[in-house]
Design a protein around this motif. Structure first.
Motif, PDB file in Angstrom:
ATOM      1  N   GLN A 298     -11.079   2.681   8.769  1.00  0.00           N
ATOM      2  CA  GLN A 298     -10.521   2.488   7.436  1.00  0.00           C
ATOM      3  C   GLN A 298      -9.607   1.273   7.430  1.00  0.00           C
ATOM      4  OE1 GLN A 298      -8.731   6.396   7.315  1.00  0.00           O
ATOM      5  NE2 GLN A 298     -10.031   6.918   5.594  1.00  0.00           N
ATOM      6  N   LYS A 299      -9.606   0.567   6.324  1.00  0.00           N
ATOM      7  CA  LYS A 299      -8.719  -0.574   6.183  1.00  0.00           C
ATOM      8  C   LYS A 299      -7.332  -0.101   5.786  1.00  0.00           C
ATOM      9  CE  LYS A 299     -12.366  -3.739   4.875  1.00  0.00           C
ATOM     10  NZ  LYS A 299     -12.857  -4.675   3.875  1.00  0.00           N
ATOM     11  N   LEU A 300      -6.331  -0.745   6.347  1.00  0.00           N
ATOM     12  CA  LEU A 300      -4.946  -0.455   6.001  1.00  0.00           C
ATOM     13  C   LEU A 300      -4.323  -1.683   5.377  1.00  0.00           C
ATOM     14  CD1 LEU A 300      -3.623   1.331   9.208  1.00  0.00           C
ATOM     15  CD2 LEU A 300      -4.643   2.355   7.183  1.00  0.00           C
ATOM     16  N   THR A 301      -3.448  -1.450   4.432  1.00  0.00           N
ATOM     17  CA  THR A 301      -2.679  -2.529   3.831  1.00  0.00           C
ATOM     18  C   THR A 301      -1.200  -2.211   4.013  1.00  0.00           C
ATOM     19  OG1 THR A 301      -4.379  -2.957   2.197  1.00  0.00           O
ATOM     20  CG2 THR A 301      -2.190  -3.781   1.705  1.00  0.00           C
ATOM     21  N   PHE A 302      -0.437  -3.214   4.411  1.00  0.00           N
ATOM     22  CA  PHE A 302       1.007  -3.075   4.557  1.00  0.00           C
ATOM     23  C   PHE A 302       1.674  -3.771   3.379  1.00  0.00           C
ATOM     24  CE2 PHE A 302       1.558  -1.551   8.914  1.00  0.00           C
ATOM     25  CZ  PHE A 302       0.268  -1.706   9.402  1.00  0.00           C
ATOM     26  N   ILE A 303       2.534  -3.062   2.697  1.00  0.00           N
ATOM     27  CA  ILE A 303       3.320  -3.636   1.609  1.00  0.00           C
ATOM     28  C   ILE A 303       4.782  -3.470   1.982  1.00  0.00           C
ATOM     29  CG2 ILE A 303       3.919  -3.511  -0.838  1.00  0.00           C
ATOM     30  CD1 ILE A 303       1.119  -2.220  -1.265  1.00  0.00           C
TER      31      ILE A 303
END
Length: 186
Positions: A161-166
């Motif tokens: 799964q792709k993860l995004t960091f904000i």
């Protein structure tokens, strides 16, 4: 009896290095996962206790599937059964996800927290997963929102799964921002 648990005899078992615990100094949390394993974070590795013996996980500089540091700051079991580990790491966030099938740790990183880009000098202080499965990571350099559902990505989880960091941080010009970059508890 209205509260039967209050009348039961509570038993405690004390572990030390002679029992296989990697260190007497525990800095991270104690977590019992949904399979019944006890996870103990210490200053000298992560310990997994199966009721009979300890398995110790430590940093191996030659193995990218090992922990990035032996000092464990946080442990969290996610709603999907993932074990999230936060370590002391001067080169980035120190966020790891344990893959029980591969028996390995996946190091999550992001250009937002890459020390070569932003001079990371923070410390991971807390973790929380909300009801939507979003992981929130508190640090001394702001609050990170780690989302599996967004399409752009800086990291991949063990399940692909792709993860995004904000990053959420203090902005003195924005009254809606954090009051401080130091997020000690979630």
């Amino acid at each position: 009896e209205q509260y039967p648990a209050l009348h039961r005899q509570t038993e405690f078992r004390h572990f030390n290095v002679n029992d296989g615990l990697s260190s007497q100094f525990c800095r991270g949390k104690l977590v019992v996962d949904n399979l019944g394993y006890l996870w103990i974070g210490t200053v000298d590795g992560l310990n997994k206790y199966n009721g009979y013996k300890f398995e110790v996980f430590r940093n191996n500089p030659h193995d990218h599937n090992s922990l990035s540091s032996n000092t464990i700051r946080q442990i969290l079991e996610g709603k999907n059964g993932s074990i999230w580990i936060g370590t002391s790491n001067l080169k980035g966030l120190g966020l790891h996800e344990y893959n029980s099938i591969a028996h390995a740790f996946y190091r999550h990183s992001s250009s937002l927290i890459d020390s070569t880009v932003h001079g990371w000098r923070g410390a991971l202080t807390s973790m929380f997963e909300d009801r939507n499965g979003t992981l929130w990571v508190g640090t001394t350099q702001g609050l990170y929102q780690v989302n599996r559902k967004l399409t752009s990505s800086t990291s991949y989880s063990p399940g692909g799964q792709k993860l995004t960091f904000i990053r959420h941080f203090r902005n003195p010009e924005n009254s809606q921002s954090l009051s401080s970059d130091s997020v000690l508890s979630l």
